[in-house]
Design an enzyme around this catalytic site. Structure first.
Site, mmCIF file in Angstrom:
data_model
loop_
_atom_site.group_PDB
_atom_site.id
_atom_site.type_symbol
_atom_site.label_atom_id
_atom_site.label_comp_id
_atom_site.label_asym_id
_atom_site.label_seq_id
_atom_site.Cartn_x
_atom_site.Cartn_y
_atom_site.Cartn_z
ATOM 1 N N SER A 103 -1.841 5.662 1.606
ATOM 2 C CA SER A 103 -2.993 4.761 1.708
ATOM 3 C C SER A 103 -2.974 3.995 3.019
ATOM 4 O O SER A 103 -1.944 3.875 3.686
ATOM 5 C CB SER A 103 -2.995 3.776 0.534
ATOM 6 N N ARG A 105 -5.076 4.935 -8.243
ATOM 7 C CA ARG A 105 -4.713 6.351 -8.332
ATOM 8 C C ARG A 105 -4.476 6.751 -9.793
ATOM 9 O O ARG A 105 -4.878 7.834 -10.235
ATOM 10 C CB ARG A 105 -3.471 6.637 -7.483
ATOM 11 N N LEU A 134 0.880 -1.159 0.000
ATOM 12 C CA LEU A 134 0.000 0.000 0.000
ATOM 13 C C LEU A 134 0.917 1.208 0.000
ATOM 14 O O LEU A 134 1.928 1.226 0.723
ATOM 15 C CB LEU A 134 -0.886 0.018 1.249
ATOM 16 N N ASP A 135 0.601 2.224 -0.795
ATOM 17 C CA ASP A 135 1.506 3.358 -0.868
ATOM 18 C C ASP A 135 1.463 4.199 0.405
ATOM 19 O O ASP A 135 0.628 3.990 1.290
ATOM 20 C CB ASP A 135 1.234 4.206 -2.115
ATOM 21 N N PHE A 136 2.366 5.143 0.498
ATOM 22 C CA PHE A 136 2.583 5.960 1.697
ATOM 23 C C PHE A 136 1.296 6.637 2.166
ATOM 24 O O PHE A 136 1.047 6.755 3.372
ATOM 25 C CB PHE A 136 3.651 7.016 1.391
#
Length: 268
Positions: A111, A207, A107-109
């Site tokens: 999220s 995104r 999961l990105d920063f």
């Protein structure tokens, strides 16, 4: 190479608390030995060889035994062992006890939500490469347009999908499969909310998808990975899989084993 197992740094990262980079440093410092042989960063292990760090035996994990944890990753943490910019990583919260666990996907920063981690590399790889459903709750700025709905229903190929991607990403062209399902909770000129289910979720897929339609993802929370739900797990907390979830995981891994056996047997 007969009896080849894996590269030394890979073996250490899988069976000890160190990352591959940290394993390379230990090897360079002369703190790692293979039986009575001095190790180097190009060393590979053969079947039956034993590894020692500072004279202590590194015991290989039983590949049939594994643990999976569910972590409610908060915003503002990287799914990484370390960050060269000093940002917080998930292991800062998880602690040293789980340093040898590997994340199943990312999961990105910015999220949050379900992040699965395991101490078994085969389990991690099998779940990451699977077509299990991933479910998200998303908030975007602006309205959900007819073009978005058409793309969610039919899929879309975007030649330049760099908007919404990580700044260091080298992936530009992307094909987005039709969403498995979606539910629109709110559709307003200021912001909209929807629940979507997809089968991959890689490379900031959602995104990038909404950025193509000039809509920024303001919030993104993964609430389900396959049969494993976030439920009421608080942000920053972990839990172990329950009995039924482990049962389904064992069934899933059993199917993977049968597929691997079929491929090997038939030289596919």
């Amino acid at each position: 190479m007969d009896g080849y197992v894996m590269r030394l740094n890979q073996f250490i990262s899988h069976n000890a608390k160190y990352s591959r980079r940290e394993a390379d440093i230990l090897i360079e410092q002369g703190r790692v030995n293979i039986e009575k042989t001095k190790a180097n960063t190009k060393s590979v292990l053969l079947e039956g060889q034993r590894v020692f760090i500072d004279g202590k035996y590194v015991k290989p994990k039983d590949e049939e035994l594994y643990t999976v944890i569910v972590y409610h990753k908060p915003k503002g943490e990287l799914v990484s062992k370390k960050d060269d910019r000093g940002r917080r990583v998930v292991y800062d919260t998880l602690g040293g006890k789980y340093m040898h666990f590997v994340p199943i996907g990312r999961l990105d920063f910015a999220s949050e939500g379900v992040l699965l981690l395991t101490d078994n590399k085969k389990v991690a790889q099998s779940l990451m490469e699977s077509d299990l459903e991933r479910e998200y709750i998303i908030k975007i700025n602006g309205k959900i347009t007819e073009e978005m709905i058409r793309a969610m229903n039919e899929g879309i190929h975007i030649e330049n999908a760099s908007t919404g991607a990580h700044q260091k990403s080298k992936i530009y062209s992307m094909t987005f499969a039709p969403f498995i399902r979606y539910e629109i909770g709110k559709n307003d000129i200021h912001f909209s909310k929807l629940k979507v289910t997809i089968m991959e979720g890689k490379n900031r897929e959602l995104r990038r998808f909404f950025a193509h339609f000039k809509a920024d993802v303001m919030d993104l929370r993964r609430i389900r990975y396959g049969w494993i739900n976030l439920n009421a797990l608080p942000v920053g907390k972990i839990r172990f899989l329950n009995k039924d979830e482990y049962k389904q995981l064992h069934q899933f891994m059993g199917k993977i084993g049968k597929i691997d056996s079929f491929i090997s047997k038939n030289n596919i």
